[in-house]
Design a protein around this motif. Structure first.
Motif, mmCIF file in Angstrom:
data_model
loop_
_atom_site.group_PDB
_atom_site.id
_atom_site.type_symbol
_atom_site.label_atom_id
_atom_site.label_comp_id
_atom_site.label_asym_id
_atom_site.label_seq_id
_atom_site.Cartn_x
_atom_site.Cartn_y
_atom_site.Cartn_z
ATOM 1 N N ALA A 258 0.834 -1.205 0.000
ATOM 2 C CA ALA A 258 0.000 0.000 0.000
ATOM 3 C C ALA A 258 0.867 1.252 0.000
ATOM 4 N N HIS A 259 1.953 1.211 0.769
ATOM 5 C CA HIS A 259 2.856 2.374 0.826
ATOM 6 C C HIS A 259 3.650 2.511 -0.470
ATOM 7 N N ALA A 260 4.244 1.415 -0.924
ATOM 8 C CA ALA A 260 5.107 1.464 -2.112
ATOM 9 C C ALA A 260 4.337 1.883 -3.357
ATOM 10 N N SER A 261 3.060 1.498 -3.429
ATOM 11 C CA SER A 261 2.251 1.812 -4.614
ATOM 12 C C SER A 261 1.724 3.241 -4.605
ATOM 13 N N GLY A 262 1.857 3.921 -3.461
ATOM 14 C CA GLY A 262 1.314 5.262 -3.346
ATOM 15 C C GLY A 262 -0.135 5.302 -2.913
ATOM 16 N N LEU A 263 -0.712 4.146 -2.569
ATOM 17 C CA LEU A 263 -2.109 4.106 -2.138
ATOM 18 C C LEU A 263 -2.305 4.938 -0.874
ATOM 19 N N VAL A 264 -1.422 4.749 0.104
ATOM 20 C CA VAL A 264 -1.463 5.537 1.334
ATOM 21 C C VAL A 264 -0.050 5.527 1.943
ATOM 22 N N PRO A 265 0.490 6.687 2.263
ATOM 23 C CA PRO A 265 1.827 6.712 2.871
ATOM 24 C C PRO A 265 1.759 6.345 4.347
ATOM 25 N N LEU A 266 2.604 5.424 4.766
ATOM 26 C CA LEU A 266 2.646 5.002 6.162
ATOM 27 C C LEU A 266 3.873 5.594 6.851
ATOM 28 N N ALA A 267 3.843 5.576 8.184
ATOM 29 C CA ALA A 267 5.015 5.992 8.955
ATOM 30 C C ALA A 267 5.928 4.806 9.214
ATOM 31 N N GLY A 268 5.352 3.651 9.527
ATOM 32 C CA GLY A 268 6.142 2.468 9.830
ATOM 33 C C GLY A 268 5.246 1.362 10.348
ATOM 34 N N ILE A 269 5.868 0.265 10.775
ATOM 35 C CA ILE A 269 5.114 -0.910 11.234
ATOM 36 C C ILE A 269 5.748 -1.418 12.520
ATOM 37 N N VAL A 270 4.906 -1.741 13.499
ATOM 38 C CA VAL A 270 5.356 -2.337 14.753
ATOM 39 C C VAL A 270 4.727 -3.717 14.869
ATOM 40 N N LEU A 271 5.571 -4.735 15.012
ATOM 41 C CA LEU A 271 5.106 -6.108 15.190
ATOM 42 C C LEU A 271 5.166 -6.456 16.674
ATOM 43 N N THR A 272 4.054 -6.920 17.208
ATOM 44 C CA THR A 272 3.949 -7.140 18.654
ATOM 45 C C THR A 272 4.135 -8.621 19.016
ATOM 46 N N LEU A 273 4.074 -8.873 20.321
ATOM 47 C CA LEU A 273 4.148 -10.215 20.911
ATOM 48 C C LEU A 273 5.528 -10.846 20.763
ATOM 49 N N GLY A 274 6.511 -10.064 20.359
ATOM 50 C CA GLY A 274 7.871 -10.580 20.228
ATOM 51 C C GLY A 274 8.046 -11.557 19.089
ATOM 52 N N ILE A 275 7.103 -11.593 18.158
ATOM 53 C CA ILE A 275 7.159 -12.535 17.038
ATOM 54 C C ILE A 275 7.769 -11.836 15.827
#
Length: 678
Positions: A258-275
């Motif tokens: 979604a970010h790379a295509s220009g659909l919507v710019p994101l700030a970043g991603i946080v993955l939880t639960l230590g996985i």
């Protein structure tokens, strides 16, 4: 005695740091040296003090009175008078060393009376900062009045009230003192991905090819990812931080796409639960090259988002983009001239390098012009454009493929929404420009087809925009050679009538003064007439930018002490200058040491109005000038601003290919000021 401005916060989270920065910026433009002081230092790593220290070259070793722990202990023990005395004792030397001081009030126990007591002991005027978030116009009016009366009831001398972080721009309440309203600017208050990572104790899984940019993105919103991909895509918001369990590989890849295509710019991603994500999914994500940081934390999604939303961004030297955004918000909404008047600030007759640079911004903003930047896809140009737009320095046109520019800006987390983007290859102006260029160069055999090809070049297209009134000036050279930038100007814009040559100067920002060097970039070996034109142009440029011109025509000989063709050329040029401008202080031939050093001048040219106090140095040839400016730049630690072109009918300026973002900002401001007088 220094002018002391004491900043008092009424209510928590008012954005006091941004207002302190704005006040320091205003003071630094008026006086040669400012100080900053915190009566009570809230933390050992006070990033605001470090920001102000570094930005305004403050050399004081101690910028605070006591630590938070010391103050709390003394108050708990009933030693309030001793605390006040200790703070005042540590403040006084600072006040004597500076022309103006910003004192940043303490929020210890939310004690307004304590702050007013300190302000009065300092002999300071008070600027109140009120948190206006969530308030409507009526509420803001009431808050401003309450703040003013609360302070005056305690015998404070109130200079101004600032309603900060308001929902939108509203009319400022009417008070006995100036009142300013600064709307909430999300990019100023928002934390960066790096700050969220530090707050959460997160580990970085990947940050792409440019970790600095990926971790520097602003977090304007938080979205928890728990649903399927279609639902997630409809809930993503611009510049959000996606928080999702680490085993949701589908959401990781979908968000990256979604970010790379220009659909919507994101700030970043946080993955939880230590996985950590599946290696295949992570590899696919990285192949998308979204330029996003992926973090991992051991906590659950709910706990992660609860913790994230409690944190606040702090202005710091590590994030100059946010500093410029904060200054832009302050300067766009505060009448700095009126505030300077109420603070009784008058500009110093002495111009320091810092004052010179800030004056450029002020003067450019006062009468905004449109400038064209041909190298619109270059990272430094995009970053500079962001600053210039935020500070309101100029209206901008960037040349290049708009899709490429927007994508690059998105990757850099930069907003160019206020800039005009023009692609010379497809612009409807190209045919007209080709016709104009064909007419200008027909004597050189240029046909319409050839002209059409030529004006597709960004330098020629930008120059024609200036010539035909679509822009007021042009700045280029970050990726182009000097010849590629200047040649179109010589062909199309041409020199001012009566001048034999166009030339250039460098503004040399020394620690205690600003000097003008010409010509160090354009003319290899000017004759006497051309050298005189360079001197006259340089004097005019100096005067336009606040440097009183006293012109030294440099040579290896002073006065009549030497002979030779080179000395004769300088002597003839000096005579021409005197005949054309009898009012202009000029001396030549003169050696550099006699021009700049009063002691040497007293020996070699006693009684000269220029010797020992020259401000404009005209070199006899390019070899001498270019080597001298670089020697002074490197050995004396001077900042060289330029080359600034002079003698053209309309302003076009060339950047060094090693130009920094700051260099570009300064050059654009200079070009805008030149355009004001063209």
């Amino acid at each position: 005695m220094a002018r002391i401005v004491y900043l008092v916060e009424l209510g928590p989270d008012s954005g006091k740091s941004a207002v302190a920065l704005g006040l320091a910026e205003l003071l630094s433009r008026k006086v040669p040296g400012i100080g900053v002081f915190r009566p009570v230092n809230p933390a050992s790593d006070d990033v605001l003090l470090e920001l102000l220290r570094s930005r305004y070259s403050i050399r004081d070793e101690r910028l605070f009175g006591v630590s938070q722990a010391e103050a709390s202990q003394m108050l708990a023990e009933g030693r309030a008078e001793e605390l006040v005395g200790q703070i005042v004792e540590r403040f006084r030397p600072l006040a004597h060393q500076h022309d103006a001081v910003v004192a940043i009030g303490t929020d210890i126990d939310d004690d307004l009376a304590f702050n007013v007591r300190l302000a009065n002991e300092f002999g300071a005027v008070v600027v109140a900062v009120v948190n206006g978030s969530g308030a409507d116009e009526a509420a803001l009016d009431s808050m401003a009045r309450q703040a003013y009366h609360a302070l005056t009831d305690l015998d404070a001398t109130v200079a101004a009230v600032v309603l900060n972080r308001t929902p939108e721009a509203v009319a400022a309440p009417k008070l006995p003192v100036p009142c300013f309203v600064i709307p909430h600017v999300p990019t100023v208050a928002a934390p960066t991905v790096a700050e969220v990572a530090a707050h959460l104790g997160a580990s970085v899984v990947t940050a792409g090819a440019d970790p600095h940019t990926a971790l520097g993105r602003d977090v304007l919103d938080y979205v928890v990812g728990a649903a399927q991909v279609p639902a997630l895509l409809t809930h993503l918001t611009p510049d959000c931080l996606l928080i999702t369990p680490g085993d949701r590989n589908d959401l990781l890849v979908a968000a990256g796409a979604a970010h790379a295509s220009g659909l919507v710019p994101l700030a970043g991603i946080v993955l939880t639960l230590g996985i950590t994500p599946d290696p295949a999914a992570l590899a696919l994500f990285e192949r998308l090259n979204p330029g996003l940081a992926v973090l991992t934390v051991p906590t659950a999604s709910y706990d992660t988002i609860e913790s994230s939303t409690r944190m606040q961004h702090r202005l710091s030297p590590a994030n100059p983009r946010k500093v410029e955004a904060a200054l832009g918000a302050f300067e766009s909404n505060v009448d700095t001239a009126a505030l300077a008047d109420v603070l009784e600030l008058t500009a110093s007759a002495r111009v320091t390098p810092l004052m010179f640079e800030y004056d450029l911004i002020d003067r450019a903003r006062a009468d905004k012009r449109r400038l064209v930047l041909p190298e619109g896809t270059e990272e430094r140009i995009i970053r500079a454009a962001d600053i210039l737009i935020r500070r309101g320095v100029a209206d901008l046109t960037l040349l290049g493929d708009p899709a490429v520019i927007r994508a690059r800006a998105r990757d850099l987390s930069v907003d160019l929404g206020a800039a005009e983007l023009v692609d010379p290859a497809t612009s409807p102006l190209r045919e007209r420009f080709a016709s104009v260029y064909r007419d200008l160069r027909a004597h050189k055999g240029v046909t319409l087809d050839l002209a059409y090809d030529v004006v597709g070049d960004v330098s020629y297209f930008g120059t024609l925009m200036v010539q035909l009134g679509h822009a007021d000036g042009m700045v280029s050279g970050a990726t182009h050679t000097t010849a590629a930038t200047i040649r179109p100007a010589f062909e199309i814009i041409k020199t001012v009538p009566g001048l034999s040559v166009a030339s250039s100067v460098f503004f040399m920002l020394l620690p205690d003064r600003v000097l003008v060097y010409g010509d160090c970039a354009v003319n290899p070996d000017p004759d006497a007439e051309q050298l005189a034109d360079i001197a006259l142009s340089s004097a005019d440029t100096a005067a336009r930018f606040g440097v009183t011109p006293r012109v030294a025509m440099l040579s290896y000989s002073t006065g009549t002490s030497g002979a030779g063709a080179d000395v004769t050329k300088v002597a003839q040029a000096t005579a021409i200058v005197r005949s054309r401008r009898p009012d202009l202080p000029v001396e030549g031939p003169i050696q550099y040491d006699a021009a700049i050093d009063p002691a040497v001048a007293a020996t070699k040219l006693p009684g000269s109005a220029v010797a020992g106090q020259a401000t404009v140095f005209v070199f006899p040839d390019l070899n001498t000038g270019n080597n001298t400016y670089k020697a002074v730049q490197r050995s004396a630690g001077a900042v060289a601003v330029g080359p600034v072109m002079q003698g053209l009918r309309k302003p076009v300026n060339d950047l060094s290919r090693g130009a920094t973002v700051k260099d570009i900002v300064n050059t654009v401001a200079i070009t805008a000021i030149q355009a004001q007088g063209s």
